[in-house]
Each structure stands twice: as C-alpha cells, then as structure tokens.
Design a protein around this motif. Sequence first.
Motif, PDB file in Angstrom:
ATOM      1  N   HIS A  42      40.809  26.626  38.036  1.00 32.53           N
ATOM      2  CA  HIS A  42      40.492  25.196  37.960  1.00 32.53           C
ATOM      3  C   HIS A  42      39.774  24.883  36.652  1.00 32.53           C
ATOM      4  CE1 HIS A  42      41.540  25.029  42.207  1.00 32.53           C
ATOM      5  NE2 HIS A  42      40.732  26.060  42.406  1.00 32.53           N
ATOM      6  N   PRO A  43      40.439  25.036  35.529  1.00 36.43           N
ATOM      7  CA  PRO A  43      39.780  24.812  34.238  1.00 36.43           C
ATOM      8  C   PRO A  43      39.283  23.390  34.054  1.00 36.43           C
ATOM      9  CG  PRO A  43      42.161  25.021  33.969  1.00 36.43           C
ATOM     10  CD  PRO A  43      41.859  25.409  35.370  1.00 36.43           C
ATOM     11  N   ALA A  44      40.014  22.401  34.614  1.00 32.90           N
ATOM     12  CA  ALA A  44      39.615  20.997  34.428  1.00 32.90           C
ATOM     13  C   ALA A  44      38.287  20.727  35.126  1.00 32.90           C
ATOM     14  CB  ALA A  44      40.696  20.087  34.975  1.00 32.90           C
ATOM     15  N   GLY A  45      38.131  21.282  36.319  1.00 29.71           N
ATOM     16  CA  GLY A  45      36.897  21.062  37.071  1.00 29.71           C
ATOM     17  C   GLY A  45      35.700  21.654  36.353  1.00 29.71           C
ATOM     18  N   PHE A  46      35.864  22.857  35.794  1.00 26.76           N
ATOM     19  CA  PHE A  46      34.758  23.473  35.074  1.00 26.76           C
ATOM     20  C   PHE A  46      34.434  22.716  33.800  1.00 26.76           C
ATOM     21  CE2 PHE A  46      35.324  27.002  37.925  1.00 26.76           C
ATOM     22  CZ  PHE A  46      34.075  27.610  37.959  1.00 26.76           C
ATOM     23  N   ALA A  47      35.484  22.137  33.154  1.00 28.09           N
ATOM     24  CA  ALA A  47      35.248  21.349  31.941  1.00 28.09           C
ATOM     25  C   ALA A  47      34.434  20.106  32.254  1.00 28.09           C
ATOM     26  CB  ALA A  47      36.592  20.961  31.307  1.00 28.09           C
ATOM     27  N   LEU A  92      32.827  37.882  38.074  1.00 31.15           N
ATOM     28  CA  LEU A  92      34.291  37.938  38.209  1.00 31.15           C
ATOM     29  C   LEU A  92      34.814  36.777  39.033  1.00 31.15           C
ATOM     30  CD1 LEU A  92      34.840  41.783  38.745  1.00 31.15           C
ATOM     31  CD2 LEU A  92      35.447  40.429  36.723  1.00 31.15           C
ATOM     32  N   ALA A  93      34.091  36.435  40.121  1.00 27.28           N
ATOM     33  CA  ALA A  93      34.516  35.307  40.960  1.00 27.28           C
ATOM     34  C   ALA A  93      34.470  34.004  40.171  1.00 27.28           C
ATOM     35  CB  ALA A  93      33.619  35.216  42.192  1.00 27.28           C
ATOM     36  N   GLU A  94      33.420  33.817  39.362  1.00 29.88           N
ATOM     37  CA  GLU A  94      33.327  32.601  38.540  1.00 29.88           C
ATOM     38  C   GLU A  94      34.424  32.556  37.491  1.00 29.88           C
ATOM     39  OE1 GLU A  94      29.419  32.564  36.942  1.00 29.88           O
ATOM     40  OE2 GLU A  94      28.457  31.950  38.832  1.00 29.88           O
ATOM     41  N   ARG A  95      34.772  33.732  36.953  1.00 30.53           N
ATOM     42  CA  ARG A  95      35.840  33.780  35.954  1.00 30.53           C
ATOM     43  C   ARG A  95      37.180  33.394  36.569  1.00 30.53           C
ATOM     44  NH1 ARG A  95      35.813  39.294  32.981  1.00 30.53           N
ATOM     45  NH2 ARG A  95      33.676  38.581  32.687  1.00 30.53           N
ATOM     46  N   ARG A  96      37.437  33.908  37.790  1.00 32.68           N
ATOM     47  CA  ARG A  96      38.699  33.556  38.471  1.00 32.68           C
ATOM     48  C   ARG A  96      38.738  32.067  38.799  1.00 32.68           C
ATOM     49  NH1 ARG A  96      37.346  38.070  41.855  1.00 32.68           N
ATOM     50  NH2 ARG A  96      38.285  40.008  41.073  1.00 32.68           N
TER      51      ARG A  96
END
Length: 437
Positions: A428-433, A419-423
């Motif tokens: 920060h979608p750009a950072g994960f991309a 859940l923490a990783e999903r939040r």
Amino acid sequence: MPPADTGASTLHVGASTASSRTTDPEATKLRPGGPGYRRMSFALFAAGVATFALLYSTQALLPAISAAFGVTPGAASWSVSAPTAGLALAVLPLSALSERYGRRAVMTTSLMVAAVISLVVPLAPDLGTLIALRTVQGVALAGVPASAMAYLAEEVRAKALVSAIGLFVAGNAIGGMSGRIVTGWVAQAWGWRAGLAAVGLLAVLCVAVYRMLLPKARHFTPTTVSPRALARTVGGHLSDPLLRRLYCIGGLFMTVFGAVYTVIGYRLTEAPFSLPQGVVGSIFLVYLVGTVSSAAAGRLVARLGRRGALYAAVGTTAAGLLLSLGSSLVSVVLGLVLITAGFFAGHAVASSSVSRAATTGRAQASALYQTAYYLGSSLGGALGAVAFHAGGWSATVVLGLVAVATAAGITLYATRKALAERRARAAHPAGFARAAG
C-alpha cells in the motif's frame, strides 16, 4: 568603470566572507592540531581513567573482601553493585544540573568529591560502611558521563567529535582495566585496603591533570531546566518503542558483563585454578579486546546492518559464556575474550542507535540509556554473585545466557516488525505516502 565595480564587489564579498568566518561558532571550536584540543583530549582521558578506575575498584578484590569480613560473594558484590546503581539513578538529575551550572563545573565537582571519598574508602571498618561510601562515590561520579559528551559536542568541531569521544571512551576502558590490575597486584603484596588506597591516589593524580588541562567552556549557554519539561522529554523517550528496546538491550548486555566480571575473581582464586590476586587482576587486560571490538562495530553495522550487528554480538557473547565452562584456564580466558568482544560491540551498536533514533532531547535520551546500562551492571553483579554462591560458575553462565537470549528475542521482534512494515509499505505505497505527508 566596470572593472572598478568588479573590484569593489570582490573586496566586499571577501570582507563578508572573513566576517562570517569570525562570527561562525563552528570556526571557534576546538579542532585537531588547534590550540587547546590536545589539552582537552588529555584532560577528558584523565577524567575517564579516574571515573572507571574508582567505579569498579573493588571488583577484582571481592574474594579478599569476602574473606576479610566473613561474608558471601552476594554480600560482597554490593560494593560494586551499589555504586553503579547510584550512578545510574543520578545520571539524569546531574545532566539537568549541567544545563544550569555548566558541564565543566559539574564534572570538576563530581571528580573532586569522588576522589576525596576514595581516600576514606580503605578505612571502612565493616562491609556496611564500605558499601555506603561506595554508593555516595557512585552518585558523585555520575556527573562525568552526564556532562562529558555534552561538553565535547559544544566545544569540539563536528568533524573532530567522533575522535574526541573515542579518546574519552578509551580513557573509560583504560581506567576500568588499570584500576582492577593495580588493586590486584597491590592487594597481593599489602592487602585489599592498600589496593583501594593505590586506586585512590591514581584517581587524585588523574583529577589534578584533568583540572589543570581542561580548557574553559566557550560555547556553553546556561539554561533553566524546568522539571515539568524534563519529565515531558523523559516520558516521550520512554514511550518510544524503539528507544525502549535499545535501553533494554544495553541493560541486558551489561547484565551479562557485570555478572561475569564480578564473579570471575572467585572462580579463578578457587580450585582448580587457585590463582594469586595479582594474576586475577591481570585477567582484566582482556578489556583491551573491547576497545578493538567497539571500534570495529561501525564496520560491522555497515556490513550487516544494526540488527545484524546485534545478532553477531549476541552470538559472540553466548559462545564465550559456553566456552568459559571449560575446565582449563585457556578455555576460560578465551571465553572471556569472546564475552568482552561481544559485549563491547553490542554496547557500541545500541548506544549509537539511541543518538540516531532520538530526534529531540538527545542528552536525556543518552542519559536514560546510561541509566539502563548501569542498572544492568548493578543487577548483573548482584544476581551473578548470588547465582555463583548457589550453583557455582555454571549458574552464573545460565544467568548470562538468559540475558543474551532475551536481547536476541527483542532484536528478533524488531526485525519481524520492520519486515512487516516493509511488506505493508510495498502493498500500500499510496497509504504510506499520505501518512508520511
């Protein structure tokens, strides 16, 4: 001219297609209805029956063994815990040997050695000799789970693999159940040594069927296994947090199962139940519930997700433990039904998740899971018997509840982490991309 060219082209394509079909390795593998598939299925079913009938052959006889040698339940339980510990420690080395010498050769040698030992086990003059023989037997049997899955993956078409593995697992369950039932009824009539001899003869028959029917491997390629490379692969799996959690969960579920089924014979042969040995052995028919719950685990995962299915398995097992505290035989049997259903569902989810999580070295990842699984069986059997001797059935139940609570805690930690990783991904979608790229 155009029609002639088209015909030649069509003929050429057809020839190419036929050629590709004959050289495609998948096309030459075993498939349902094809030659050899039924023989392979019966052979590995027989191997599964022999393996688990032998591995747990003394479990239903523990009260009789305690009485014969004048020892406590904790001491007698080592006739079950020692072979499962031996199997756990030998799975990984024997899986490496199967890479070099072949799955079929390792399985055949393992089964033959274990079957020969089974004919000597009933002659053990004391508990120490019995435990020593059983330990060697457990080490020998490790070659079957270490090689069977790899054999199936190499020799059976991918679309038929699940059903082929399912039949092998069914053989495991039937073997574990039939071995306990046979020993129980034979021991009631002729003593515990005769019970062990009967299981030994059953195993010899199963090994003969296996050896006669199993087709030769056609897709195995020997490889030299480097100890350094093996250590590197194992280290990589053990450093993976997800795999570590799955190994712990599998071991904890088996701790409960091992404790309950090692001790239940003592409880049912004592007052207020005072059941005869044959009836106690028949209690293991409850194993049939496990074949149903493990088959239903896939649907449970589809509905609840993997962690949700684990929560359901934990809850079912805990409810069974509490219900088994009742003073009526009906309550105890219903408790065993729930414990068995919860255990098999949890084991099915955890073991399948290992194959899904491991992207490389899947054979070693599976072997490590089996190591944790059988160490849990060994630990559960030993601790369950000690707890029963110290505080009765309620102490064994407390041990089981601690184990399932720990499994629930590990699953809860994984849920919160996901859940923490999903939040974080949503924030920060750009950072994960960039990290994924």
